[in-house]
Write an enzyme that holds these catalytic residues in place. Structure first.
Site: not given
Length: 282
Positions: A31, A34-35, A59, A182, A185
């Site tokens: 996290l 952004g989260h 995914q 953000m 990665r």
């Protein structure tokens, strides 16, 4: 911490029976702000917030970074404690995909270009796990970030087509001070590549100015400007740059409606995506 679907379902039922509006923030962990901005948005709009943390294997393609995807559960839980201690759902893979699991969701045209073309099957995995989370949480609203704009379109289409009774809420892209979107990665970028990566958002903002201030409406000119800007920074390759209808994701030749400009680029082994939504492009 909730770890099984029956636990999550029981918790959600108790909240709804108390007349509470339930919000869901699906994440794969690692996290960042952004989260957390989505958690805050859910807390503003809902009485109860559930944050799911699950690195979804379906995914990821065979050559993608599932094994290397950052897993920082202890830190994630500490961060969530500082943001009002929402309920947290942390299932394992066997809980989400028990032995014999053999069903998936396939979303049509909106899932086919861009990320869908480069990562075949990616959105089938996204749609399937998100629908399972919707059903388990019985949430009234779910919160997703604009950074993953195509993912948001895929989920909205699934919800509309399958009549899923949930509101989908988009939170704005949260950026670093230099404009870089953000992402979990970003931590893998070297210092030099991290500086270079700022050109992605800079190119998008420049394109937005071309549309709004200079009234340039030829999509090809916009795409060329973005590509030139990125390549001039050096050390990057471009997967795609697109100017598209913000609802259907059909690529545009002339900008005459609400438009989204999307891009994906690679810096070394790290692949980053970003976009801007040009709402007053008409």
């Amino acid at each position: 911490m909730l770890q099984t679907i029956p636990q999550l379902r029981s918790f959600a039922q108790s909240q709804r029976q108390s007349g509470k509006r339930v919000g869901l923030v699906p994440t794969m962990g690692a996290l960042h702000e952004g989260h957390l901005s989505l958690v805050k948005l859910s807390q503003e709009q809902c009485d109860t917030t559930v944050v799911s943390i699950f690195v979804n294997p379906t995914q990821f393609g065979p050559n993608e970074d599932f094994a290397k995807y950052p897993r920082t559960l202890e830190n994630d839980l500490r961060l969530l404690e500082t943001h009002g201690s929402p309920a947290v759902f942390v299932p394992n893979a066997a809980e989400m995909y028990p032995n014999g699991f053999d069903t998936s969701i396939r979303v049509g045209n909106v899932a086919l270009p861009f990320e869908g073309a480069i990562r075949p099957g990616h959105f089938d995995g996204v749609a399937t796990v998100v629908l399972k989370l919707f059903l388990a949480s019985q949430a009234d609203a779910a919160f997703f970030g604009q950074k993953d704009f195509q993912q948001l379109c895929v989920i909205k289409k699934m919800v509309a087509d399958l009549n899923v009774p949930i509101e989908i809420v988009m939170g704005p892209t949260i950026r670093e001070p230099d404009g870089l979107a953000m992402s979990s990665r970003n931590r893998y970028l070297s210092p030099d590549d991290r500086c270079r990566a700022a050109v992605l958002s800079q190119s998008l903002f420049a394109a937005e100015r071309m549309i709004i201030r200079e009234n340039i409406r030829q999509a090809e000119a916009i795409k060329q400007k973005i590509s030139d800007h990125i390549l001039a920074a050096g050390g990057m390759t471009i997967d795609y740059v697109s100017v598209a209808d913000s609802l259907t994701l059909r690529e545009l030749e002339t900008i005459d409606r609400q438009t989204v400009i999307l891009l994906a680029a690679r810096i070394g082994a790290i692949r980053l995506i970003d976009n801007v939504l040009v709402e007053n492009a008409v």
